[in-house]
Motif scaffolding. Structure first.
Motif, PDB file in Angstrom:
ATOM      1  N   GLU A 144       0.828  -1.204   0.000  1.00 26.30           N
ATOM      2  CA  GLU A 144       0.000   0.000   0.000  1.00 26.30           C
ATOM      3  C   GLU A 144       0.863   1.255   0.000  1.00 26.30           C
ATOM      4  N   VAL A 145       0.531   2.176  -0.897  1.00 23.13           N
ATOM      5  CA  VAL A 145       1.246   3.449  -0.973  1.00 23.13           C
ATOM      6  C   VAL A 145       0.264   4.567  -0.626  1.00 23.13           C
ATOM      7  N   VAL A 146       0.670   5.403   0.335  1.00 20.55           N
ATOM      8  CA  VAL A 146      -0.139   6.558   0.727  1.00 20.55           C
ATOM      9  C   VAL A 146       0.521   7.806   0.151  1.00 20.55           C
ATOM     10  N   LEU A 147      -0.253   8.624  -0.572  1.00 16.18           N
ATOM     11  CA  LEU A 147       0.286   9.873  -1.121  1.00 16.18           C
ATOM     12  C   LEU A 147      -0.113  11.015  -0.203  1.00 16.18           C
ATOM     13  N   ALA A 148       0.880  11.703   0.375  1.00 15.77           N
ATOM     14  CA  ALA A 148       0.610  12.865   1.222  1.00 15.77           C
ATOM     15  C   ALA A 148       0.570  14.085   0.318  1.00 15.77           C
ATOM     16  N   ILE A 149      -0.578  14.738   0.267  1.00 13.93           N
ATOM     17  CA  ILE A 149      -0.820  15.688  -0.817  1.00 13.93           C
ATOM     18  C   ILE A 149      -1.666  16.849  -0.320  1.00 13.93           C
ATOM     19  N   ASN A 150      -1.413  18.050  -0.865  1.00 12.42           N
ATOM     20  CA  ASN A 150      -2.310  19.154  -0.480  1.00 12.42           C
ATOM     21  C   ASN A 150      -2.875  19.879  -1.700  1.00 12.42           C
ATOM     22  N   TYR A 151      -2.779  19.224  -2.854  1.00  8.57           N
ATOM     23  CA  TYR A 151      -3.106  19.931  -4.093  1.00  8.57           C
ATOM     24  C   TYR A 151      -3.640  18.933  -5.112  1.00  8.57           C
ATOM     25  N   GLN A 152      -4.843  19.148  -5.605  1.00  7.98           N
ATOM     26  CA  GLN A 152      -5.446  18.314  -6.662  1.00  7.98           C
ATOM     27  C   GLN A 152      -5.422  16.800  -6.386  1.00  7.98           C
ATOM     28  N   PRO A 153      -5.882  16.348  -5.217  1.00 13.91           N
ATOM     29  CA  PRO A 153      -5.825  14.903  -4.953  1.00 13.91           C
ATOM     30  C   PRO A 153      -6.681  14.082  -5.916  1.00 13.91           C
ATOM     31  N   GLU A 154      -7.807  14.673  -6.365  1.00  9.99           N
ATOM     32  CA  GLU A 154      -8.688  13.882  -7.246  1.00  9.99           C
ATOM     33  C   GLU A 154      -8.007  13.617  -8.592  1.00  9.99           C
ATOM     34  N   VAL A 155      -7.244  14.602  -9.086  1.00 11.72           N
ATOM     35  CA  VAL A 155      -6.521  14.409 -10.359  1.00 11.72           C
ATOM     36  C   VAL A 155      -5.525  13.257 -10.210  1.00 11.72           C
ATOM     37  N   MET A 156      -4.783  13.287  -9.101  1.00  5.87           N
ATOM     38  CA  MET A 156      -3.785  12.246  -8.846  1.00  5.87           C
ATOM     39  C   MET A 156      -4.439  10.872  -8.765  1.00  5.87           C
ATOM     40  N   LEU A 157      -5.507  10.782  -7.971  1.00  3.45           N
ATOM     41  CA  LEU A 157      -6.122   9.476  -7.737  1.00  3.45           C
ATOM     42  C   LEU A 157      -6.766   8.903  -8.993  1.00  3.45           C
ATOM     43  N   ASN A 158      -7.461   9.763  -9.746  1.00  2.00           N
ATOM     44  CA  ASN A 158      -8.077   9.290 -10.997  1.00  2.00           C
ATOM     45  C   ASN A 158      -7.021   8.720 -11.916  1.00  2.00           C
ATOM     46  N   PHE A 159      -5.902   9.437 -11.991  1.00  2.38           N
ATOM     47  CA  PHE A 159      -4.814   9.017 -12.863  1.00  2.38           C
ATOM     48  C   PHE A 159      -4.223   7.688 -12.394  1.00  2.38           C
ATOM     49  N   LEU A 160      -4.042   7.569 -11.065  1.00  2.00           N
ATOM     50  CA  LEU A 160      -3.330   6.404 -10.547  1.00  2.00           C
ATOM     51  C   LEU A 160      -4.213   5.152 -10.434  1.00  2.00           C
ATOM     52  N   LYS A 161      -5.526   5.326 -10.541  1.00  2.00           N
ATOM     53  CA  LYS A 161      -6.438   4.169 -10.488  1.00  2.00           C
ATOM     54  C   LYS A 161      -6.017   3.093 -11.498  1.00  2.00           C
ATOM     55  N   GLU A 162      -5.684   3.560 -12.702  1.00  2.15           N
ATOM     56  CA  GLU A 162      -5.326   2.602 -13.763  1.00  2.15           C
ATOM     57  C   GLU A 162      -4.064   1.814 -13.379  1.00  2.15           C
ATOM     58  N   PHE A 163      -3.108   2.496 -12.715  1.00  2.00           N
ATOM     59  CA  PHE A 163      -1.861   1.817 -12.333  1.00  2.00           C
ATOM     60  C   PHE A 163      -2.069   0.913 -11.120  1.00  2.00           C
ATOM     61  N   GLU A 164      -3.044   1.276 -10.283  1.00  2.00           N
ATOM     62  CA  GLU A 164      -3.379   0.444  -9.131  1.00  2.00           C
ATOM     63  C   GLU A 164      -3.732  -0.963  -9.624  1.00  2.00           C
ATOM     64  N   LYS A 165      -4.573  -1.002 -10.644  1.00  2.00           N
ATOM     65  CA  LYS A 165      -4.983  -2.300 -11.220  1.00  2.00           C
ATOM     66  C   LYS A 165      -3.789  -2.985 -11.891  1.00  2.00           C
ATOM     67  N   LYS A 166      -3.084  -2.207 -12.716  1.00  2.00           N
ATOM     68  CA  LYS A 166      -1.995  -2.783 -13.510  1.00  2.00           C
ATOM     69  C   LYS A 166      -0.893  -3.367 -12.618  1.00  2.00           C
ATOM     70  N   LEU A 167      -0.536  -2.631 -11.562  1.00  2.00           N
ATOM     71  CA  LEU A 167       0.571  -3.050 -10.702  1.00  2.00           C
ATOM     72  C   LEU A 167       0.108  -3.925  -9.545  1.00  2.00           C
ATOM     73  N   GLY A 168      -1.198  -3.931  -9.279  1.00  2.00           N
ATOM     74  CA  GLY A 168      -1.701  -4.697  -8.144  1.00  2.00           C
ATOM     75  C   GLY A 168      -1.211  -4.148  -6.818  1.00  2.00           C
ATOM     76  N   ILE A 169      -1.350  -2.835  -6.629  1.00  2.00           N
ATOM     77  CA  ILE A 169      -0.910  -2.196  -5.383  1.00  2.00           C
ATOM     78  C   ILE A 169      -1.980  -1.187  -4.984  1.00  2.00           C
ATOM     79  N   LYS A 170      -2.218  -1.045  -3.688  1.00  2.00           N
ATOM     80  CA  LYS A 170      -3.255  -0.121  -3.223  1.00  2.00           C
ATOM     81  C   LYS A 170      -2.660   1.286  -3.102  1.00  2.00           C
TER      82      LYS A 170
END
Length: 361
Positions: A48-74
């Motif tokens: 599991e990777v936690v991103l500590a962020i204070n700016y545009q979290p939804e942009v980051m998460l939407n983008f990383l959803k695809e890699f979450e599946k591809k890499l099999g990591i939360k």
């Protein structure tokens, strides 16, 4: 195992690229910066990777959803409502980082590029039995940084010296840490610095150890260092997985070319060039020490060096682009235009030459 990546703020030093996407999503060597880190963490068993962020979290998460599946990591986000420095975010994400296993967790600065010897770091951490391990790297000019003074044989950290006037050592904090969960008890939920407050107090109790980073290291948070980092990264690819690099009579030195890019006749490309997906490089083009991002078109006989060409831009015929020119997304440089260090905001058309480094709004 878990990891926290300190993503932080607005990425102002990498504007105009960060006007289009958050800094960790800016491409470096044909993939988003943060993906280099997430892949390295996944490879050593981080779940599991936690991103500590204070700016545009939804942009980051939407983008990383695809890699979450591809890499099999939360991948999750811990969002600050106010900037919390480099230690506060750990307190904020405490519940995400602590579980019943009692295992240590990684913390990484999102700007750092290296060979990520994380497996060796886990072994080092277990061997010394301290509370925290930090990665350090040797630099030529330690006076520009905070220097880590350590026992060379054991790695035990004695103290930190901020921008020393006299030589005390040449090792600096490399922005990669492995921490026991107990470190979280030392951090209050307020804006606070892990380098200036937390680590010195652990070092004072003789529980902080430093491992010297093998291989290259670069903080690629600003353009000059981004270009240097690309050279070091491609050099490392040459040593470790040279099959990924381009070959051919038109290639000089280390060059990375996406398989979907098209390159015309009579080009000379390299050294230290990355060409992204869907790019079209027409005939007779010269590229060196530069990054050409996804969907860029470079027209005939253009010459680009020491520059970053943002997504979906075009560079005209016989144009010359050099000296840390940075084109934001969708910038169009006319035919026969010269850019000497121009920093151009997204969606602009450049119809006259930029003769000295300046920002084009």
């Amino acid at each position: 195992m878990k990891a926290l990546i300190l993503v932080g703020g607005f990425g102002t030093r990498l504007r105009p690229l960060t006007l289009s996407v958050p800094k960790p999503l800016v491409d470096f060597a044909n993939k988003p910066m943060i993906l280099h880190q997430i892949e390295a963490l996944k490879a050593i068993g981080v779940e599991e990777v936690v991103l500590a962020i204070n700016y545009q979290p939804e942009v980051m998460l939407n983008f990383l959803k695809e890699f979450e599946k591809k890499l099999g990591i939360k991948i999750t986000c811990s969002q600050e409502t106010e900037p919390l420095g480099t230690a506060g975010p750990l307190a904020l994400a405490r519940d995400k980082l602590i579980d019943d296993s009692g295992e240590p967790f990684f913390v990484l600065n999102s700007d750092v590029i290296s060979e990520y010897p994380l497996k060796q770091m886990i072994e080092f951490h277990k061997s010394h039995g301290g509370e925290a391990s930090i990665m350090v790297t040797k630099v030529d000019e330690p006076s520009k940084y905070g220097v880590v003074v350590m026992d060379e044989s054991t790695g035990k950290v004695e103290k930190f010296v901020e921008k020393p006037k006299l030589f005390v050592g040449n090792k600096i904090n490399a922005g990669i840490y492995l921490l026991n969960p107990s470190v979280l008890d030392r951090i209050e939920l307020r804006p606070t610095s892990i380098e200036k407050e937390v680590f010195p107090s652990i070092a004072a109790e003789q529980k902080l150890y430093a491992m010297v980073l093998p291989g290259f290291w670069m903080d690629i948070g600003q353009p000059k260092d981004y270009i240097t980092g690309l050279r070091l990264y491609l050099n490392s690819l040459r040593k470790n997985s040279s099959s990924m690099l381009a070959v051919g009579s038109h290639i000089v030195g280390n060059v990375l070319v996406d398989e979907t890019a098209k390159i015309g006749e009579g080009c000379l490309i390299g050294p230290d060039v990355a060409i992204g997906p869907g790019c079209v490089v027409e005939s007779g083009v010269r590229l060196s020490r530069c990054t050409v991002m996804r969907g860029v078109r470079i027209k005939k006989h253009a010459c680009i060096s020491s520059s970053i060409i943002g997504w979906h831009s075009t560079v005209g015929q016989w144009a010359r682009v050099e000296n840390m020119t940075i084109l934001g997304e969708d910038v169009h440089v006319g035919d026969e235009i010269y850019s000497n260090g121009g920093v151009v905001l997204p969606h602009k058309e450049i119809k006259s030459s930029i003769l000295k480094p300046e920002i084009v709004m």
